[in-house]
Design a protein around this motif. Structure first.
Motif, PDB file in Angstrom:
ATOM      1  N   PHE A  37       0.840  -1.195   0.000  1.00 47.02           N
ATOM      2  CA  PHE A  37       0.000   0.000   0.000  1.00 47.02           C
ATOM      3  C   PHE A  37       0.881   1.253   0.000  1.00 47.02           C
ATOM      4  N   LEU A  38       0.506   2.209  -0.842  1.00 52.60           N
ATOM      5  CA  LEU A  38       1.204   3.481  -0.921  1.00 52.60           C
ATOM      6  C   LEU A  38       0.191   4.609  -0.956  1.00 52.60           C
ATOM      7  N   PRO A  39       0.491   5.757  -0.375  1.00 55.58           N
ATOM      8  CA  PRO A  39      -0.376   6.919  -0.578  1.00 55.58           C
ATOM      9  C   PRO A  39      -0.217   7.435  -2.001  1.00 55.58           C
ATOM     10  N   GLY A  40      -1.270   7.988  -2.559  1.00 57.53           N
ATOM     11  CA  GLY A  40      -1.190   8.504  -3.922  1.00 57.53           C
ATOM     12  C   GLY A  40      -2.334   9.430  -4.252  1.00 57.53           C
ATOM     13  N   GLN A  41      -2.359   9.827  -5.503  1.00 63.14           N
ATOM     14  CA  GLN A  41      -3.415  10.685  -6.027  1.00 63.14           C
ATOM     15  C   GLN A  41      -4.001  10.034  -7.276  1.00 63.14           C
ATOM     16  N   ALA A  42      -5.336   9.942  -7.324  1.00 66.14           N
ATOM     17  CA  ALA A  42      -6.016   9.441  -8.515  1.00 66.14           C
ATOM     18  C   ALA A  42      -6.367  10.629  -9.397  1.00 66.14           C
TER      19      ALA A  42
END
Length: 346
Positions: A241-246
């Protein structure tokens, strides 16, 4: 074989909910695997279908005929359902042949009807018929238990963690033999297991039970690649799991920009990918993330490599081929293959 339909099934023990609102069907000739941790309700579900327990509400139907609801329940012996327990439960004082015909009418038991046919079906030689169960390996005993369940031509088969007591090598061999026998018999079946590879390998569809709820029921590839929740993703296999932006049809993360496996709401998301999607190179690669090799767990055919990304100061794990293991403490360049799943931020 027959079609099973379950609708709104609930079961409580001492006012504690064990199953809640279970809805699914099993097509004629289909094998559905039900996967779940201990206490998730999967064995209770199987026992309700078999008739060993009565539901508090909801219905169980086989070929349209009502087996149970909140008011009535057909006895197990009148359901036409075969049951294979965890350890076979063969009778030690009876021969293999006598075990196989045990549930048949008296005349067929005396004639040992279909014993040779059923032994062949489960991949055992005919001369095993006169052996005692104690003379067989654990895997062979499970095959005899399957032959016994198939002998009366059941409308459906239920398999309750039938391989859990076997060691790894015997488990794989027995699983393959049972899958082949079920296919040859065109059996409608439900397999209950806590083993993820087993469920994915055997089930034409796989359902995951969590806290008494059927959280997802999908074909194996759909369940593994597009789990409905982060909790499911972590339970079915291993997940990174990684933080991100869609943004648009892509997820932007510290490892790069990746296509989405399913539509996602725009904005901050948790990005999930599988460790085997991560590729490592010891040679510099343009636009690849750089990482330190923190640890290596070697399994032989493959290995799990723990990485610490330099730019994001985040930890991820990659599953790579065993012959391509980098040096512990070295630097690698990280890329990702394939689409990723996203989930809303908590």
């Amino acid at each position: 074989m027959s079609e099973l339909n379950i609708s709104g099934l609930d079961k409580n023990f001492a006012a504690i909910p064990v199953l809640r609102g279970i809805n699914f069907s099993v097509a004629a000739g289909e094998l559905v695997a039900i996967l779940g941790a201990s206490g998730s309700g999967k064995t209770t579900l199987l026992r309700l279908i078999a008739g060993f327990l009565r539901p508090d509400s909801g219905t169980i139907r086989l070929d349209g005929h009502l087996l149970a609801d909140g008011r009535q329940s057909l006895p197990p012996e009148r359901r036409g359902i075969g049951y294979v327990a965890q350890e076979g439960a063969l009778f030690p004082h009876l021969s293999v042949a006598e075990n196989i015909v045990f549930g048949l009418p008296r005349a067929q038991r005396r004639a040992k009807a279909r014993v040779a046919e059923l032994l062949e079906l489960v991949g055992l030689p005919e001369h095993y018929a006169n052996r005692a169960p104690q003379q067989l390996s654990g895997g062979e005993q499970q095959r005899v238990a399957l032959a016994r369940a198939l002998a009366p031509h059941p409308r459906m088969l239920l398999l309750d963690e039938p391989f859990s007591a076997l060691d790894a090598g015997l488990r794989a061999e027995t699983r393959a033999a049972v899958a082949s026998a079920l296919c040859a018999a065109n059996a409608t079946a439900i397999l209950v297991t806590h083993d993820q590879p087993e469920a994915l390998a055997m089930g034409s569809r796989v359902g995951v039970m969590q806290r008494g709820v059927l959280a997802q029921l999908s074909v194996p590839m759909e369940l593994y690649r597009r789990p409905a929740t982060p909790e499911l993703a972590a339970f079915v296999g291993e997940a990174v799991f990684l933080p991100g932006q869609a943004l648009g049809g892509s997820a932007h993360t510290a490892l790069g920009v990746f296509p989405l496996a399913a539509p996602a709401a725009l904005g901050a998301v948790r990005v999930m990918l599988r460790p085997e999607q991560i590729r490592l190179s010891t040679a510099p690669m343009p636009e690849a993330a750089r990482a330190d090799v923190a640890d290596i767990t070697y399994y032989g055919p493959d290995a799990m490599v723990a990485l610490r990304l330099e730019a994001a100061e985040a930890a991820v794990s990659a599953r790579i081929c065993g012959h391509a293991v980098p040096e512990r403490g070295g630097k690698v360049w990280v890329t990702v293959e394939g689409p990723v799943m996203t989930y809303p931020m908590d």
